[in-house]
Motif scaffolding. Structure first.
Motif, PDB file in Angstrom:
ATOM      1  N   CYS A   1      26.565  19.631 -37.484  1.00 43.59           N
ATOM      2  CA  CYS A   1      26.557  20.278 -35.838  1.00 43.59           C
ATOM      3  C   CYS A   1      26.771  19.140 -34.876  1.00 43.59           C
ATOM      4  CB  CYS A   1      25.208  21.092 -35.611  1.00 43.59           C
ATOM      5  SG  CYS A   1      24.902  21.835 -34.050  1.00 43.59           S
ATOM      6  N   PRO A   2      27.507  19.594 -33.730  1.00 48.33           N
ATOM      7  CA  PRO A   2      27.751  18.399 -32.984  1.00 48.33           C
ATOM      8  C   PRO A   2      26.983  17.968 -31.898  1.00 48.33           C
ATOM      9  CG  PRO A   2      29.056  20.494 -32.506  1.00 48.33           C
ATOM     10  CD  PRO A   2      28.166  20.722 -33.587  1.00 48.33           C
ATOM     11  N   ASN A   3      25.909  19.096 -31.831  1.00 49.94           N
ATOM     12  CA  ASN A   3      24.551  18.923 -30.971  1.00 49.94           C
ATOM     13  C   ASN A   3      23.481  19.280 -31.537  1.00 49.94           C
ATOM     14  OD1 ASN A   3      26.596  18.194 -28.241  1.00 49.94           O
ATOM     15  ND2 ASN A   3      27.437  20.298 -28.990  1.00 49.94           N
ATOM     16  N   MET A   4      22.657  18.217 -31.858  1.00 52.38           N
ATOM     17  CA  MET A   4      21.327  18.535 -32.333  1.00 52.38           C
ATOM     18  C   MET A   4      20.143  17.714 -31.831  1.00 52.38           C
ATOM     19  SD  MET A   4      22.411  18.753 -36.471  1.00 52.38           S
ATOM     20  CE  MET A   4      20.884  19.678 -36.983  1.00 52.38           C
ATOM     21  N   ARG A   5      19.077  18.224 -31.981  1.00 49.82           N
ATOM     22  CA  ARG A   5      17.647  17.442 -31.728  1.00 49.82           C
ATOM     23  C   ARG A   5      16.769  17.958 -32.446  1.00 49.82           C
ATOM     24  NH1 ARG A   5      13.009  16.978 -28.819  1.00 49.82           N
ATOM     25  NH2 ARG A   5      12.421  14.722 -27.980  1.00 49.82           N
ATOM     26  N   VAL A   6      16.259  17.253 -33.622  1.00 47.38           N
ATOM     27  CA  VAL A   6      15.078  17.751 -34.387  1.00 47.38           C
ATOM     28  C   VAL A   6      13.933  16.691 -34.096  1.00 47.38           C
ATOM     29  CG1 VAL A   6      14.319  18.269 -36.690  1.00 47.38           C
ATOM     30  CG2 VAL A   6      16.746  18.302 -36.099  1.00 47.38           C
ATOM     31  N   ALA A   7      12.807  17.386 -33.807  1.00 49.52           N
ATOM     32  CA  ALA A   7      11.814  16.519 -33.245  1.00 49.52           C
ATOM     33  C   ALA A   7      10.332  17.200 -33.628  1.00 49.52           C
ATOM     34  CB  ALA A   7      11.620  16.500 -31.673  1.00 49.52           C
TER      35      ALA A   7
ATOM     36  N   PHE B   1      -7.789  17.601 -49.506  1.00 49.45           N
ATOM     37  CA  PHE B   1      -7.019  16.865 -48.402  1.00 49.45           C
ATOM     38  C   PHE B   1      -5.717  17.972 -48.305  1.00 49.45           C
ATOM     39  CE2 PHE B   1      -9.826  13.665 -49.622  1.00 49.45           C
ATOM     40  CZ  PHE B   1     -10.249  13.189 -48.498  1.00 49.45           C
ATOM     41  N   TYR B   2      -5.581  18.853 -47.374  1.00 51.73           N
ATOM     42  CA  TYR B   2      -4.638  19.864 -47.405  1.00 51.73           C
ATOM     43  C   TYR B   2      -3.129  19.396 -46.767  1.00 51.73           C
ATOM     44  CZ  TYR B   2      -9.285  21.856 -47.826  1.00 51.73           C
ATOM     45  OH  TYR B   2     -10.639  22.201 -48.178  1.00 51.73           O
ATOM     46  N   ARG B   3      -2.452  20.484 -47.167  1.00 50.92           N
ATOM     47  CA  ARG B   3      -1.034  20.159 -46.796  1.00 50.92           C
ATOM     48  C   ARG B   3      -1.300  21.102 -45.343  1.00 50.92           C
ATOM     49  NH1 ARG B   3       3.455  23.944 -46.886  1.00 50.92           N
ATOM     50  NH2 ARG B   3       2.112  25.479 -46.078  1.00 50.92           N
ATOM     51  N   PRO B   4      -0.805  20.066 -44.223  1.00 48.40           N
ATOM     52  CA  PRO B   4      -0.925  20.257 -42.783  1.00 48.40           C
ATOM     53  C   PRO B   4      -0.495  21.639 -42.536  1.00 48.40           C
ATOM     54  CG  PRO B   4       0.014  18.341 -43.148  1.00 48.40           C
ATOM     55  CD  PRO B   4       0.191  18.612 -44.452  1.00 48.40           C
ATOM     56  N   ALA B   5      -1.114  22.587 -41.673  1.00 50.67           N
ATOM     57  CA  ALA B   5      -0.656  23.631 -41.139  1.00 50.67           C
ATOM     58  C   ALA B   5       0.432  23.365 -40.034  1.00 50.67           C
ATOM     59  CB  ALA B   5      -1.551  24.362 -40.296  1.00 50.67           C
ATOM     60  N   CYS B   6       1.370  24.137 -39.878  1.00 52.78           N
ATOM     61  CA  CYS B   6       2.806  23.565 -39.003  1.00 52.78           C
ATOM     62  C   CYS B   6       3.351  24.956 -38.210  1.00 52.78           C
ATOM     63  CB  CYS B   6       3.829  22.857 -40.066  1.00 52.78           C
ATOM     64  SG  CYS B   6       4.854  21.983 -39.069  1.00 52.78           S
TER      65      CYS B   6
ATOM     66  N   THR C   1       6.310  14.282 -41.369  1.00 52.35           N
ATOM     67  CA  THR C   1       5.881  15.385 -40.490  1.00 52.35           C
ATOM     68  C   THR C   1       7.369  16.185 -40.222  1.00 52.35           C
ATOM     69  OG1 THR C   1       6.513  14.005 -38.592  1.00 52.35           O
ATOM     70  CG2 THR C   1       4.234  14.344 -39.286  1.00 52.35           C
ATOM     71  N   SER C   2       8.700  15.387 -40.247  1.00 51.20           N
ATOM     72  CA  SER C   2       9.888  16.202 -39.774  1.00 51.20           C
ATOM     73  C   SER C   2      10.572  16.138 -41.142  1.00 51.20           C
ATOM     74  CB  SER C   2      10.179  15.559 -38.691  1.00 51.20           C
ATOM     75  OG  SER C   2      11.466  16.253 -38.173  1.00 51.20           O
ATOM     76  N   GLU C   3      10.248  15.691 -42.217  1.00 52.94           N
ATOM     77  CA  GLU C   3      11.278  15.569 -43.472  1.00 52.94           C
ATOM     78  C   GLU C   3      11.581  16.880 -43.861  1.00 52.94           C
ATOM     79  OE1 GLU C   3       9.319  13.436 -46.717  1.00 52.94           O
ATOM     80  OE2 GLU C   3       7.927  14.756 -46.950  1.00 52.94           O
ATOM     81  N   GLY C   4      12.798  17.350 -44.117  1.00 54.61           N
ATOM     82  CA  GLY C   4      13.321  18.756 -44.421  1.00 54.61           C
ATOM     83  C   GLY C   4      13.638  19.451 -43.048  1.00 54.61           C
ATOM     84  N   ALA C   5      13.480  18.591 -42.268  1.00 52.02           N
ATOM     85  CA  ALA C   5      14.102  19.346 -40.951  1.00 52.02           C
ATOM     86  C   ALA C   5      15.119  18.223 -40.366  1.00 52.02           C
ATOM     87  CB  ALA C   5      13.016  19.519 -39.915  1.00 52.02           C
ATOM     88  N   PHE C   6      14.845  16.889 -40.004  1.00 51.83           N
ATOM     89  CA  PHE C   6      15.938  16.241 -39.356  1.00 51.83           C
ATOM     90  C   PHE C   6      16.853  15.422 -40.432  1.00 51.83           C
ATOM     91  CE2 PHE C   6      13.109  12.662 -41.070  1.00 51.83           C
ATOM     92  CZ  PHE C   6      14.114  11.647 -41.164  1.00 51.83           C
TER      93      PHE C   6
ATOM     94  N   ALA D   1      25.217  24.230 -31.357  1.00 50.65           N
ATOM     95  CA  ALA D   1      24.021  23.514 -30.768  1.00 50.65           C
ATOM     96  C   ALA D   1      22.766  23.950 -31.612  1.00 50.65           C
ATOM     97  CB  ALA D   1      23.707  24.163 -29.409  1.00 50.65           C
ATOM     98  N   TRP D   2      21.940  23.116 -31.905  1.00 45.12           N
ATOM     99  CA  TRP D   2      20.764  23.258 -32.684  1.00 45.12           C
ATOM    100  C   TRP D   2      19.441  22.486 -32.189  1.00 45.12           C
ATOM    101  CZ3 TRP D   2      19.996  25.920 -37.696  1.00 45.12           C
ATOM    102  CH2 TRP D   2      18.895  25.689 -38.466  1.00 45.12           C
ATOM    103  N   ARG D   3      18.251  22.926 -31.691  1.00 47.91           N
ATOM    104  CA  ARG D   3      17.341  22.320 -31.412  1.00 47.91           C
ATOM    105  C   ARG D   3      15.935  22.765 -32.170  1.00 47.91           C
ATOM    106  NH1 ARG D   3      16.749  20.948 -25.731  1.00 47.91           N
ATOM    107  NH2 ARG D   3      16.847  23.189 -25.107  1.00 47.91           N
ATOM    108  N   ASN D   4      15.040  21.789 -32.759  1.00 40.35           N
ATOM    109  CA  ASN D   4      14.018  22.206 -33.557  1.00 40.35           C
ATOM    110  C   ASN D   4      13.147  21.191 -33.292  1.00 40.35           C
ATOM    111  OD1 ASN D   4      13.158  21.618 -36.761  1.00 40.35           O
ATOM    112  ND2 ASN D   4      12.151  23.120 -35.571  1.00 40.35           N
ATOM    113  N   THR D   5      11.871  21.840 -32.615  1.00 44.75           N
ATOM    114  CA  THR D   5      10.493  21.154 -32.548  1.00 44.75           C
ATOM    115  C   THR D   5       9.495  21.578 -33.079  1.00 44.75           C
ATOM    116  OG1 THR D   5      11.425  20.550 -30.185  1.00 44.75           O
ATOM    117  CG2 THR D   5       9.196  19.892 -30.990  1.00 44.75           C
ATOM    118  N   SER D   6       8.685  20.914 -34.038  1.00 46.24           N
ATOM    119  CA  SER D   6       7.591  21.422 -34.887  1.00 46.24           C
ATOM    120  C   SER D   6       6.327  20.681 -34.381  1.00 46.24           C
ATOM    121  CB  SER D   6       7.726  21.120 -36.231  1.00 46.24           C
ATOM    122  OG  SER D   6       8.215  19.879 -36.757  1.00 46.24           O
ATOM    123  N   ALA D   7       5.243  21.164 -34.668  1.00 50.32           N
ATOM    124  CA  ALA D   7       3.850  20.459 -34.102  1.00 50.32           C
ATOM    125  C   ALA D   7       3.124  20.612 -35.483  1.00 50.32           C
ATOM    126  CB  ALA D   7       3.484  21.379 -32.903  1.00 50.32           C
ATOM    127  N   GLY D   8       2.271  19.597 -35.559  1.00 52.18           N
ATOM    128  CA  GLY D   8       1.344  19.645 -36.688  1.00 52.18           C
ATOM    129  C   GLY D   8       0.638  18.406 -36.837  1.00 52.18           C
TER     130      GLY D   8
END
Length: 783
Positions: A533-539, A469-474, A522-527, A490-497
């Motif tokens: 930073c005054p302006n961030m979105r992590v998704a 049961f594998y670590r997901p690709a991302c 899915t987003s731990e380690g990112a959000f 400003a910092w924007r980060n969006t991942s998919a997996g």
């Protein structure tokens, strides 16, 4: 007559009142079990965690799996310190399945709050989770939560037993309990009277269990904080330690399996007519998929050689391919790209207005990072031994989930859970793989065919690697902006997996997959990182794929740290600032993180020339990451060999994990985590072709060897805070630290893992046969 609607409304109101009342009550106690602990000889149980015998031997109950992390030692130290036991007389024993042993902290840690969130809603959610898991949770070992979870219960158990022993001595001597003292397993009175724990334990059992005890302050610790050796070390040295694969009950048979090469597939038919009689095969049969796994053919034989040989060479099965058929690694990458092109994802953290800040930024930068699937690959391959006889089952299992193992064995065999006895074994590595129950349910089904004899089911390394049961690709995309002074605005980060938790809830707990976008892993380690930073979105955008994924050591942190810390270095370079100083400027409200960062820089001689071996050009890279409550910074010193392979010479690691219960264990876990992380960072990936995993063994999924292992220095920050996780936090920072060092060395940025060039990885020789090299089959996108 009362109308049905009136009855239902009244019932709902009553349930609401009960729920409110239940939520207002404190979490249930974790000191005493519902049934008396089993005792032998002269043992007396003083609560659900400790038994003391007449010879003063202190037996501490262990509800956590020992898989090399030293948890039995750390937990025993906590209880023994409050008990004031003689450490030389302490031993451990596996605890029965009971509610007081249910894990709470790992579920708390899965709540989608940032570590620096101090809101009332977070406090209420934690309160409710602790209450719920005490009564309805499970006993599990994972999430680097063991010492954190049991810091208070184990110490209260020790302090409670100590008070009962003192009470027994006071009653025996007709003195005040307050005048008695305890040290090294003895109770002493100023009059000179002394009694050992063994002399008092029977009387102590007659004392009432204290309702409230005072715990020691750090200055009073006598065992906690000491670098004691592992409590199980002698058994590993003399060979008496018993791992899952060492279970050898009388009359043992052996089994192995050949599962459909396509993930999720099943068997169409097979032919066992050509199996030689000399292999001692007793029975062959089809086994269905269990708990999210894959179907296959099983062979029971008199010995393991016969089982492995027959199942691997003679059955010639035909398969019904599963939903993953025709799926390739290229297809998966295309799906991730497509998802990010059209889906902005579920935002786990937002602050300010990122769009506006990016539009007005002085300079901007963007990047895209990738991480592959990874297998767990513990040294001890998947195995489980089961005997099913007279309607009862005994299971010798190396598992992280004994409660649910019992439940699923009972389900497979059609018996009650009370008729399943789980005999916990030591785990020869796990890294999350033994949180799964597929192999245990499968072993139970195989034992059902053995006519009452015990059967040890063992997977080959190939089956283990290709049916994990594998670590997901991302895939992760970033945008950032700085102002004219080089400050991050400003910092924007969006991942998919893929999401792990929905799959686990379905295959392990039997819950429907509701496709809710709230899997924090899915987003731990990112959000949840501390940078200001005054302006961030992590998704994160969720992708459905027919590849089984599971919890891999440090879970989402394992790849999100690589993405985040590498991009942080990119932004620092854009700003023209030193990577350490740029990070420090974003930690003004996080003094602990800043202290760890500064300590790592100082300990590694950051900013000074790197003295590479024999004049080899080297460079340093840094990464800092918070995971499982601990803050870790690592500096890697890296060079390139003539063939462009990456050589890591030194890693300096600094950790703040709260109270250091045992500094030796912390250093060992940091060292192990760094080596584990380097293996995946430099060489490891799982690739698919037509739904089949291409890697088979350590030849093409290698682990770091002694000859290439770097020097590792571990520095532990002093602290008196609640202890935090240690088993996993050492993994996430090492990949970005190495990648950032490579950038400093070559000026080229690595955007994908693993970091080794493909041609270097493919030429890695097999130690047993240097002429043989690993090969990697690559599949084009499916038409």
């Amino acid at each position: 007559m009362m109308k049905r609607r009136t009855f239902l409304l009244g019932g709902a109101g009553a349930a609401g009142v009960l729920l409110v009342g239940w939520s207002a009550m404190p979490p249930a106690q974790r000191l005493t079990t519902s049934r008396p602990l089993p005792v032998t000889g002269t043992q007396v149980a003083l609560n659900g965690w400790v038994k003391i015998a007449a010879d003063s031997t202190v037996t501490i109950m262990m509800c956590k799996s020992e898989m090399g992390q030293g948890v039995h030692t750390g937990l025993a130290m906590m209880l023994a310190d409050e008990l004031d036991a003689d450490w030389s007389q302490v031993k451990v024993e596996n605890a029965p399945i009971e509610k007081i042993y249910n894990d709470q902290q790992s579920i708390v840690d899965d709540l989608w709050f940032r570590p620096d969130d101090e809101s009332e809603s977070k406090r209420f959610a934690i309160w409710m989770v602790r209450k719920f898991t005490r009564d309805f949770g499970v006993n599990t070992t994972g999430g680097s939560s063991s010492l954190n979870d049991l810091w208070t219960p184990m110490r209260e158990a020790g302090a409670s037993a100590r008070a009962m022993l003192v009470g027994a001595a006071a009653a025996k001597w007709d003195v005040r309990a307050a005048d008695c003292s305890v040290a090294a397993g003895k109770v002493t009175h100023p009059s000179g009277r002394t009694a050992s724990f063994g002399e008092l334990t029977a009387l102590a059992a007659q004392q009432p269990i204290p309702r409230k005890v005072d715990l020691k302050v750090p200055a009073q610790f006598r065992i906690i904080g000491k670098p004691l050796r592992r409590i199980e070390a002698p058994s590993k040295i003399d060979g008496s330690a018993r791992f899952g694969i060492d279970a050898l009950p009388e009359g043992l048979l052996y089994a192995s399996v050949n599962m459909c090469p396509t993930l999720g597939g099943t068997v169409a038919h097979y032919d066992a007519s050509q199996i030689p009689a000399k292999l001692g095969v007793i029975k062959t049969f089809i086994v269905p998929p269990f708990n999210g796994g894959t179907g296959g053919v099983a062979v029971i034989a008199r010995d393991m050689y016969g089982a492995l040989t027959a199942v691997g060479d003679y059955l010639k099965p035909a398969w019904h391919t599963g939903a993953a058929a025709k799926l390739s690694s290229a297809d998966i990458d295309a799906r991730l790209v497509e998802t990010l092109n059209k889906d902005s994802g579920h935002a786990f953290y937002t602050v300010g207005n990122v769009d506006a800040a990016l539009q007005t930024a002085h300079r901007k930068i963007s990047a895209e990072y990738r991480a592959p699937y990874l297998a767990h690959a513990p040294v001890e391959p998947v195995n489980c031994t089961v005997q099913f006889k007279d309607g009862k089952a005994t299971v010798w299992a190396a598992t992280q989930m004994p409660t649910l193992a019992r439940k699923h064995v009972a389900k497979v065999l059609g018996i009650s859970e009370d008729n399943v006895d789980i005999q916990m074994q030591l785990l020869g590595g796990a890294f999350g793989r033994r949180l799964e129950l597929d192999f245990i349910a499968q072993a139970a089904a195989i034992a059902k065919e053995a006519g009452g004899r015990p059967v040890q089911t063992l997977w080959s390394r190939q089956q283990d690697t290709q049916h994990d049961f594998y670590r997901p690709a991302c895939l992760s995309r970033f945008e950032a902006g700085i102002d004219a002074d080089g400050k991050l605005v400003a910092w924007r980060n969006t991942s998919a997996g893929q999401a792990i938790v929905p799959q686990v809830l379905t295959r392990t707990f039997g819950l429907p997959d509701l496709h809710l976008p709230y899997d924090k892993t899915t987003s731990e380690g990112a959000f949840d990182q501390p940078y200001e930073c005054p302006n961030m979105r992590v998704a994160h955008a969720f992708v459905e794929l027919p590849v089984p994924v599971g919890f891999w050591r440090s879970v989402g942190h394992s790849h999100q740290a690589f993405f985040t810390e590498c991009f942080m270095d990119e932004v620092a370079a854009l700003a023209g600032k030193d990577p350490v100083e740029f990070r420090a400027s974003l930690l003004t409200q996080h003094p602990k993180h800043l202290a760890v960062l500064r300590r790592a820089a100082a300990a590694s001689d950051w900013g000074k020339p790197v003295a590479g071996p024999k004049g080899v050009r080297c460079a340093r890279g840094i990464a800092m990451h918070q995971a499982f409550g601990s803050i870790v910074a690592q500096v890697a010193e890296v060079s390139l060999d003539p063939d462009k392979s990456v050589r890591v010479h030194r890693v300096v690691c600094v950790i703040d994990c709260g109270t250091a219960v045992n500094p030796n264990l912390i250093a060992q876990q940091m060292e192990g985590g760094i080596i584990f992380g380097l293996s995946s960072a430099l060489q490891n990936e799982i690739t698919l072709c037509d739904g089949q995993v291409m890697q088979t063994n350590f030849l093409d999924f290698p682990v770091m060897r002694m000859s290439t292992c770097p020097a590792i220095e571990v520095h532990i920050m002093p602290s008196e805070a609640h202890p935090q996780g240690v088993g996993e936090p050492g993994v996430p920072p090492v990949a970005p630290a190495v990648a950032n060092a490579l950038f400093a060395l070559t000026g080229e940025r690595h955007y994908s893992l693993p970091l080794e060039p493909a041609d270097v990885r493919l030429k890695t020789p097999c130690p047993a046969n240097p002429a043989n090299t690993a090969t990697k089959r690559i599949c084009p996108p499916s038409p």
